[in-house]
Enzyme design. Sequence first.
Site, PDB file in Angstrom:
ATOM      1  N   SER A 113      -3.862   8.019 -14.335  1.00 39.93           N
ATOM      2  CA  SER A 113      -2.719   8.890 -14.059  1.00 39.93           C
ATOM      3  C   SER A 113      -1.474   8.396 -14.776  1.00 39.93           C
ATOM      4  CB  SER A 113      -2.441   8.923 -12.552  1.00 39.93           C
ATOM      5  OG  SER A 113      -1.233   9.602 -12.273  1.00 39.93           O
ATOM      6  N   TYR A 142      -0.114   5.871  -4.754  1.00 42.27           N
ATOM      7  CA  TYR A 142      -1.120   6.512  -5.602  1.00 42.27           C
ATOM      8  C   TYR A 142      -1.128   5.893  -6.995  1.00 42.27           C
ATOM      9  CZ  TYR A 142      -2.978   9.981  -8.849  1.00 42.27           C
ATOM     10  OH  TYR A 142      -3.658  10.601  -9.862  1.00 42.27           O
ATOM     11  N   LYS A 183      -4.511  22.224  -2.583  1.00 39.19           N
ATOM     12  CA  LYS A 183      -3.675  21.031  -2.692  1.00 39.19           C
ATOM     13  C   LYS A 183      -2.339  21.253  -1.990  1.00 39.19           C
ATOM     14  CE  LYS A 183      -3.576  18.972  -6.732  1.00 39.19           C
ATOM     15  NZ  LYS A 183      -4.096  17.624  -6.453  1.00 39.19           N
TER      16      LYS A 183
END
Length: 327
Positions: A113, A142, A183
Amino acid sequence: MLLLTGASGFIGSNLVARLNETGRNDVILCDDLGSEGKWRNLQKHEFHDFVPIAGLGAFLSTKPQLSGVIHLGANSSTIATDGDEVLERNFACSVMLWEFCARQGIPLLYASSAATYGGGERGFLDDDSPDFLATLRPINLYGWSKHAFDRRAARDVAEGRPTPPRWYGLKFFNVYGPNEYHKTGMHSAVLTFTEAVLAGGPARLFGSDRPDIPDGAQSRDFVFVDDICDVMLWMQSVAPPSGLYNLGSGRARSFADLAHAVFAALGQEPRVEYVPMPETLRVGYQYWTEAHLGKLRRAGYNAPMTSLEEGVARYVRGFLTTHDRYR
């Protein structure tokens, strides 16, 4: 056979669709469908088998004959606070698949990411040397969980430990496109703006907390999910050099640009309002991201990335304003 984790999620389900389009249905899907309606992301597609996340370890212990593993499964919430759950999903599961692929000689492609870059103080260069990775400071749980696995992979390579024969960690930037309805709170701004405008309201953007950045000028590298799938399919077939790769459009665009693209796709004049940024987002907020794509280009991927205006128009007109909004 190809194993795909996170298969019913946003990017995973789009990849299943693209694999089917290329004639592949020998895909073993791994995910938890839950109760958010994620099954709808798979309703049009063919696959060979389905493995729940809790059963992945047992499945791997059977030493299945696989041509590759694509690991997209993760807790992708940038506001998640349960460190144990996030580390189990985003680090421990990745280590399990990495070590399985190393033992069995199977290529591995996994989702990293752009959140691993933190605030961007060190730039957005996809250098996979352990020394460079040690300088990055992700600003949310995250991002740190993804970064921890990137560092683990880089150390294994540098220290000569077993690795998959080919491996690719793709640093996804801000991906948008169909099949992201589940989401809640984490879907793209394209979906948020489109739903607001279709309901008769304005597009609401966060105001800026920085005097050097005007309201609406906060910028991201927005990348259309079709481009993400194209690169993953290319890597599967061409086998470029292993390593970490940025995967974005290569161009930062503002949230104001994004809102205007949504209005253009809907054939409406822009109506934008600014609201204060929630306290939960301020600490870990990135004001600017842009993928350096030089490494991907040098590896041989030459296809152009979809422009923001084209990608938003395809998403809004082809899915968000149609009766059947699923790919």
